[in-house]
Design an enzyme around this catalytic site. Sequence first.
Site, PDB file in Angstrom:
ATOM      1  N   LYS A 246      39.846  26.949  55.041  1.00  0.00           N
ATOM      2  CA  LYS A 246      39.612  27.761  53.838  1.00  0.00           C
ATOM      3  C   LYS A 246      39.895  29.235  54.131  1.00  0.00           C
ATOM      4  O   LYS A 246      40.513  29.938  53.347  1.00  0.00           O
ATOM      5  CB  LYS A 246      38.159  27.572  53.351  1.00  0.00           C
ATOM      6  CG  LYS A 246      37.958  26.210  52.700  1.00  0.00           C
ATOM      7  CD  LYS A 246      36.497  25.835  52.510  1.00  0.00           C
ATOM      8  CE  LYS A 246      36.413  24.388  52.018  1.00  0.00           C
ATOM      9  NZ  LYS A 246      35.072  23.852  51.936  1.00  0.00           N
TER      10      LYS A 246
ATOM     11  N   GLN B 252      28.961  25.454  52.570  1.00  0.00           N
ATOM     12  CA  GLN B 252      29.618  24.249  53.082  1.00  0.00           C
ATOM     13  C   GLN B 252      28.605  23.103  53.227  1.00  0.00           C
ATOM     14  O   GLN B 252      27.555  23.263  53.845  1.00  0.00           O
ATOM     15  CB  GLN B 252      30.262  24.567  54.447  1.00  0.00           C
ATOM     16  CG  GLN B 252      31.080  23.437  55.026  1.00  0.00           C
ATOM     17  CD  GLN B 252      32.326  23.113  54.219  1.00  0.00           C
ATOM     18  OE1 GLN B 252      33.039  24.002  53.759  1.00  0.00           O
ATOM     19  NE2 GLN B 252      32.583  21.826  54.018  1.00  0.00           N
TER      20      GLN B 252
ATOM     21  N   ASP C  54      33.106  26.032  43.731  1.00  0.00           N
ATOM     22  CA  ASP C  54      33.162  24.610  44.096  1.00  0.00           C
ATOM     23  C   ASP C  54      33.053  23.736  42.839  1.00  0.00           C
ATOM     24  O   ASP C  54      33.368  22.547  42.873  1.00  0.00           O
ATOM     25  CB  ASP C  54      31.992  24.265  45.036  1.00  0.00           C
ATOM     26  CG  ASP C  54      32.458  23.933  46.442  1.00  0.00           C
ATOM     27  OD1 ASP C  54      33.657  23.646  46.612  1.00  0.00           O
ATOM     28  OD2 ASP C  54      31.614  23.965  47.357  1.00  0.00           O
TER      29      ASP C  54
END
Length: 283
Positions: free
Chosen positions: A53, A97, A120
């Site tokens: 990322k 995460q 997300d």
Amino acid sequence: MTATIIDGKETAKEKREQLAKEVEELKQKGVTPGLAVILIGDDPASLSYVRGKKKAAEAMGMHFQLDHLDASLTEEELLQLIDQYNANDQFHGILVQLPLPKHISEKAVIERISPDKDVDGFHPLNIGKMLLGEDTFLPCTPAGIVELLNKTGVSLSGKEVVVVGRSNIVGKPVGQLLLNENATVTYCHSRTANISEHTLKADILVVAVGRANFIKADQIKEGAIVIDVGVNRLDTGKLVGDVDFEEAKEKASYITPVPGGVGPMTITMLAHNTVKSAKRTLA
Ligand code: NAP
């Protein structure tokens, strides 16, 4: 029939080039899209995803900040850190995460991230908007899958779609997005009585189970489009999907490989959402 490979790397590259241009335009208007990633603990897979990322975000000219914290962090400390990023105008996207250590509630964390920075697409408000077909941050892997399907040029309207797997981050939302595209969607899961009975009817088969080579060619309709979301590491170290690729490619019209299919699109859609969030600040 030998399937055409849906090249996720190439599609992701094209989209990232476009996003890099949009980042440059935003910078000229005084806004640098910023993504804050919080990683807790030392799970090797999570470390590798976060590295990917960071690399992608920086290559597109975005501002990327990583907080890599010890697994002993308390839930309250994490929630306070999220509050700080919620209030910080430099960051347009916040990602924690997953998975989290057991003592931290995933639900509490997801719900604490501002829906306006939830790149997300996991916040219940954004999931609700997706369900209603409203403009929102779409979850990255499902949105990436729709982009890959669109790349084939095949219309999704009226197609029989079967999604194997019903997780909140992949299975459920990808089915919903394809329903929004006017496909007819069936979900299969661990309690489905006869999976093959469903998969054999699928014009588009999406598999997100997390078991190596779970779907075999005899479960695929001739000419189907097969999207393999699974990422499984064999004892040999080889990375494979949930679909037996070698068999399936002789049956499908289009198929995604693992690696190089869905994976590169997930990170790309995260960048897309961050740029979208940054653009909103100018609206
Ligand atoms: P998950 O949360 O573990 O969900 C797995 C789903 O598969 C569940 O809905 C489960 O059914 C179903 N399932 C399990 N065993 C089954 C069986 N024998 N028959 C039918 N269904 C079965 O997994 P996930 O997060 O959705 O991820 C799935 C895979 O995609 C994993 O390999 C993951 O690494 C990969 N993934 C890849 C990306 C990417 O960017 N490429 C992103 C996310 C995930 P129940 O609900 O009934 O338990």
